[in-house]
Design an enzyme around this catalytic site. Structure first.
Site, PDB file in Angstrom:
ATOM      1  N   ARG A  20       3.521  37.742 -26.799  1.00  0.00           N
ATOM      2  CA  ARG A  20       3.928  36.918 -28.133  1.00  0.00           C
ATOM      3  C   ARG A  20       5.212  36.542 -28.310  1.00  0.00           C
ATOM      4  NH1 ARG A  20       0.879  38.788 -33.450  1.00  0.00           N
ATOM      5  NH2 ARG A  20       2.556  40.405 -33.256  1.00  0.00           N
TER       6      ARG A  20
ATOM      7  N   LYS B  94       5.722  34.146 -35.136  1.00  0.00           N
ATOM      8  CA  LYS B  94       5.921  35.255 -35.710  1.00  0.00           C
ATOM      9  C   LYS B  94       7.750  35.386 -36.207  1.00  0.00           C
ATOM     10  CE  LYS B  94       5.054  40.162 -36.097  1.00  0.00           C
ATOM     11  NZ  LYS B  94       3.806  40.178 -36.969  1.00  0.00           N
TER      12      LYS B  94
END
Length: 284
Positions: free
Chosen positions: A52, A147
């Site tokens: 990620r 994120k």
């Protein structure tokens, strides 16, 4: 003993750690982060967090500060130096230091900062009693799948929940729940289906979310990935959230409406048990 942190190639005491005032993480929130949970001194879902991170960096056209092996080595060294057996490792990557400009700078070296937090993750009061959440409009930017370190809106939402005497907030956009302030949100319908919003730019692609859904499917639980409303949530049999820092956390009240008998439900409790067991076995 002073906590040891990592800043741009050096392990230093936290009181001695410095970073440039021109770092774009400070000036522009131009950075991303990951948080990896630690059990028995080992890293949980680490490969997923690294994947990620790489995706977030690519979406922002940001250079990686190091490869996976080096980042794993830094994580392990921090755990060893701080004696962490249960807790979290936070890692932040920014575009680096450059004179203030809205345009991305040419040639800036990315900044890399890591620090640990020792704290109980398995046996926590919140897991035993469940969370009470309020409902707020989702005022965050449109790329929640990246994120980023821009966490002011979630921080404001958590403060609003605290002011209301509750634990957290669920955010709503266009009539549907997006997610919690720092977690993915789920309900369990009265006929036993686990419902959580499908992946898109609207929510974070949670690493714990992916693991929990996989484990739920393996346990022959029914999953529906779709939006749901607050009214549907308040009529649900139970609810819960997932994140790296809380695993599976039951939700027992939504905007003043108690779910079931107001205590953690059996599906959330079972999923937490399954996830913790798997995490302890698979941590690296």
């Amino acid at each position: 003993m002073s906590r040891i942190v990592y800043v741009n190639g050096a392990f230093v005491a936290e009181a001695e750690a410095t970073i440039s005032v021109f770092d774009r993480g400070f000036l522009m929130a131009d950075g991303v982060y990951e948080v990896t949970s630690v059990l028995d001194g080992r890293l949980v879902d680490f490969a997923g967090h690294m994947a990620r991170l790489e995706r977030s960096l690519a979406e922002l056209e940001m250079a990686a500060p190091a490869g996976r092996e080096e980042l794993e080595s830094i994580h392990r060294e921090l755990l060893a130096r701080n004696g962490v057996t249960e807790g979290l490792v936070y890692m932040q990557v920014t575009r680096g230091a450059a004179d203030r400009d809205f345009l991305y700078p040419d040639g800036a070296a990315p900044s890399l900062v890591l620090f640990t937090q020792s704290k109980p993750l398995i046996d926590t009061p919140a897991a035993a009693r469940g969370l009470k959440v309020i409902v707020l409009d989702d005022i965050r930017w449109g790329r929640r799948d990246i994120k980023t370190v821009q966490l002011l809106a979630p921080s404001m939402a958590k403060m609003a929940a605290k002011a209301a005497g509750k634990d957290d907030a669920w955010m709503v956009e266009d009539g549907f729940v997006t997610e919690g302030t720092s977690n993915n949100a789920y309900i369990v319908t009265r006929d036993g289906a686990i419902v959580t919003r499908d992946l898109s730019h609207s929510i974070l692609h949670g690493i714990t979310r992916a693991a929990v859904l996989r484990l739920a499917r393996e346990a022959q639980m029914r999953i529906e990935e779709r939006p749901f409303t607050i009214a549907e949530a308040q009529d649900a049999a139970e609810a819960f959230v997932t994140s790296a820092s809380s695993f599976v956390q039951p939700v027992v009240e939504i905007d003043g409406t108690a779910l079931g008998d107001g205590t953690p439900g059996p599906v959330a409790r079972r999923l937490r048990e399954i996830y913790v067991s798997e995490a302890l076995k698979s941590a690296v």
